[in-house]
Design a protein around this motif. Structure first.
Motif, PDB file in Angstrom:
ATOM      1  N   ASP A 147       6.826  28.558   8.815  1.00  0.00           N
ATOM      2  CA  ASP A 147       7.057  27.504   9.795  1.00  0.00           C
ATOM      3  C   ASP A 147       5.713  26.902  10.217  1.00  0.00           C
ATOM      4  O   ASP A 147       4.740  27.639  10.397  1.00  0.00           O
ATOM      5  CB  ASP A 147       7.771  28.095  11.018  1.00  0.00           C
ATOM      6  CG  ASP A 147       8.114  27.044  12.041  1.00  0.00           C
ATOM      7  OD1 ASP A 147       9.120  26.346  11.853  1.00  0.00           O
ATOM      8  OD2 ASP A 147       7.338  26.904  13.019  1.00  0.00           O
TER       9      ASP A 147
ATOM     10  N   ASP B 251       4.711  25.808  13.045  1.00  0.00           N
ATOM     11  CA  ASP B 251       4.269  26.251  14.367  1.00  0.00           C
ATOM     12  C   ASP B 251       4.187  27.769  14.485  1.00  0.00           C
ATOM     13  O   ASP B 251       3.241  28.294  15.054  1.00  0.00           O
ATOM     14  CB  ASP B 251       5.211  25.726  15.462  1.00  0.00           C
ATOM     15  CG  ASP B 251       5.089  24.230  15.653  1.00  0.00           C
ATOM     16  OD1 ASP B 251       3.962  23.721  15.532  1.00  0.00           O
ATOM     17  OD2 ASP B 251       6.118  23.580  15.897  1.00  0.00           O
ATOM     18  N   TRP B 252       5.180  28.474  13.963  1.00  0.00           N
ATOM     19  CA  TRP B 252       5.264  29.920  14.160  1.00  0.00           C
ATOM     20  C   TRP B 252       4.627  30.722  13.032  1.00  0.00           C
ATOM     21  O   TRP B 252       4.486  31.923  13.136  1.00  0.00           O
ATOM     22  CB  TRP B 252       6.717  30.342  14.331  1.00  0.00           C
ATOM     23  CG  TRP B 252       7.259  29.886  15.628  1.00  0.00           C
ATOM     24  CD1 TRP B 252       7.988  28.750  15.859  1.00  0.00           C
ATOM     25  CD2 TRP B 252       7.099  30.512  16.896  1.00  0.00           C
ATOM     26  NE1 TRP B 252       8.291  28.647  17.188  1.00  0.00           N
ATOM     27  CE2 TRP B 252       7.760  29.724  17.850  1.00  0.00           C
ATOM     28  CE3 TRP B 252       6.465  31.671  17.316  1.00  0.00           C
ATOM     29  CZ2 TRP B 252       7.799  30.041  19.189  1.00  0.00           C
ATOM     30  CZ3 TRP B 252       6.500  31.997  18.659  1.00  0.00           C
ATOM     31  CH2 TRP B 252       7.162  31.189  19.578  1.00  0.00           C
TER      32      TRP B 252
ATOM     33  N   TRP C 243       1.678  31.103  16.742  1.00  0.00           N
ATOM     34  CA  TRP C 243       2.001  30.001  17.644  1.00  0.00           C
ATOM     35  C   TRP C 243       0.969  29.885  18.751  1.00  0.00           C
ATOM     36  O   TRP C 243       0.463  28.809  19.043  1.00  0.00           O
ATOM     37  CB  TRP C 243       3.392  30.211  18.240  1.00  0.00           C
ATOM     38  CG  TRP C 243       3.784  29.135  19.201  1.00  0.00           C
ATOM     39  CD1 TRP C 243       4.317  27.926  18.901  1.00  0.00           C
ATOM     40  CD2 TRP C 243       3.663  29.191  20.613  1.00  0.00           C
ATOM     41  NE1 TRP C 243       4.539  27.215  20.043  1.00  0.00           N
ATOM     42  CE2 TRP C 243       4.144  27.968  21.118  1.00  0.00           C
ATOM     43  CE3 TRP C 243       3.190  30.143  21.515  1.00  0.00           C
ATOM     44  CZ2 TRP C 243       4.174  27.681  22.464  1.00  0.00           C
ATOM     45  CZ3 TRP C 243       3.218  29.860  22.861  1.00  0.00           C
ATOM     46  CH2 TRP C 243       3.708  28.635  23.312  1.00  0.00           C
TER      47      TRP C 243
ATOM     48  N   ASP D 179      -2.590  28.593  17.523  1.00  0.00           N
ATOM     49  CA  ASP D 179      -2.663  27.363  16.757  1.00  0.00           C
ATOM     50  C   ASP D 179      -3.086  26.225  17.669  1.00  0.00           C
ATOM     51  O   ASP D 179      -2.294  25.695  18.439  1.00  0.00           O
ATOM     52  CB  ASP D 179      -1.302  27.065  16.124  1.00  0.00           C
ATOM     53  CG  ASP D 179      -1.332  25.840  15.227  1.00  0.00           C
ATOM     54  OD1 ASP D 179      -2.404  25.225  15.090  1.00  0.00           O
ATOM     55  OD2 ASP D 179      -0.274  25.516  14.670  1.00  0.00           O
TER      56      ASP D 179
ATOM     57  N   ARG E 134      -3.897  23.243  16.815  1.00  0.00           N
ATOM     58  CA  ARG E 134      -3.484  21.913  16.368  1.00  0.00           C
ATOM     59  C   ARG E 134      -2.346  21.375  17.228  1.00  0.00           C
ATOM     60  O   ARG E 134      -2.286  20.196  17.508  1.00  0.00           O
ATOM     61  CB  ARG E 134      -3.018  21.939  14.913  1.00  0.00           C
ATOM     62  CG  ARG E 134      -4.121  22.216  13.934  1.00  0.00           C
ATOM     63  CD  ARG E 134      -3.548  22.402  12.551  1.00  0.00           C
ATOM     64  NE  ARG E 134      -2.623  23.529  12.586  1.00  0.00           N
ATOM     65  CZ  ARG E 134      -1.535  23.609  11.836  1.00  0.00           C
ATOM     66  NH1 ARG E 134      -1.232  22.655  11.005  1.00  0.00           N
ATOM     67  NH2 ARG E 134      -0.745  24.661  11.905  1.00  0.00           N
ATOM     68  N   SER E 135      -1.421  22.248  17.625  1.00  0.00           N
ATOM     69  CA  SER E 135      -0.240  21.756  18.334  1.00  0.00           C
ATOM     70  C   SER E 135      -0.319  21.957  19.840  1.00  0.00           C
ATOM     71  O   SER E 135       0.335  21.263  20.579  1.00  0.00           O
ATOM     72  CB  SER E 135       1.020  22.429  17.784  1.00  0.00           C
ATOM     73  OG  SER E 135       0.919  23.828  17.918  1.00  0.00           O
ATOM     74  N   HIS E 136      -1.106  22.907  20.287  1.00  0.00           N
ATOM     75  CA  HIS E 136      -1.221  23.152  21.719  1.00  0.00           C
ATOM     76  C   HIS E 136      -2.371  24.119  21.963  1.00  0.00           C
ATOM     77  O   HIS E 136      -2.795  24.820  21.066  1.00  0.00           O
ATOM     78  CB  HIS E 136       0.081  23.713  22.299  1.00  0.00           C
ATOM     79  CG  HIS E 136       0.503  24.965  21.605  1.00  0.00           C
ATOM     80  ND1 HIS E 136       1.279  24.932  20.468  1.00  0.00           N
ATOM     81  CD2 HIS E 136       0.227  26.269  21.840  1.00  0.00           C
ATOM     82  CE1 HIS E 136       1.479  26.167  20.043  1.00  0.00           C
ATOM     83  NE2 HIS E 136       0.851  26.990  20.841  1.00  0.00           N
TER      84      HIS E 136
END
Length: 194
Positions: free
Chosen positions: A149, A151-152, A176, A179, A181-183
């Motif tokens: 995934d 995100d995960w 998650w 990471d 990149r997303s948060h």
């Protein structure tokens, strides 16, 4: 008068910077007692709640899994005793990462001991036999859906095609939480113990 909670509230906190593993267990709530099994089958339009019907439901699931795997050309591996599943799956995760692919990277199949419903005839006329159900230890096929995934990160979903049709989901929370990149990790909630 102060309570333990009130004394500790301003002094004890728990801050989560990374969640290591998340585990979710799912099951069909209406398949937890023998009477629920019978009601489950009757509610699906089967006038005789035979164990054969549970087998058909599981068989349809297996056919759907086979179609899904074939249509998407997903590798399937039959695990045998003493295999280290995660080591086998790692090469498929590595290949998916190298190719920039997300989604199901492998479906592993293993026969494993589990508690499931077994039924047998216990009287009644031939036109309407009565069945008893008990949980017994059996070795059905367990399907391991290894998923990459965005995100995960890597994780897997484990399913059983036999009543009570349990599922387990394992996720790597550290993928998650770390990471950026997303948060940001600083966006994680501040968990407090009160």
């Amino acid at each position: 008068m102060a309570t333990i909670s009130s004394l500790l509230a301003d002094h004890v906190t728990l801050q989560v910077g990374s969640v290591d593993r998340l585990f979710f267990h799912g099951y069909v709530p209406r398949l937890q007692t023998q009477f629920q099994v019978i009601r489950f089958l009757l509610d699906r339009g089967f006038p005789i709640p035979s164990p054969v019907v549970l087998g058909r439901i599981g068989g349809e699931y297996v056919k759907a899994v086979d179609r899904f795997i074939a249509e998407r050309e997903i590798p399937r591996v039959r695990f045998v005793k003493d295999d280290v599943k995660e080591q086998i799956a790692r090469e498929y995760f590595t290949a998916a990462e190298r190719e920039g692919r997300f989604g199901v990277v492998l479906v592993g199949v293993a026969q494993e001991r589990t508690s499931a419903w077994r039924g047998w005839r216990d009287g009644g006329p031939d036109g309407h036999p009565h069945f008893e159900y008990r949980r017994q230890s059996i070795f059905p096929n367990n399907y391991y859906w290894y998923i990459r995934d965005p995100d995960w990160g890597p994780g897997f979903l484990k399913t059983v095609a036999y009543a009570p049709f349990s599922v387990w989901l394992y996720l790597n929370g550290n993928e998650w939480a770390c990471d950026t990149r997303s948060h940001a990790v600083s966006e994680l909630p501040d968990w407090r113990i009160s």
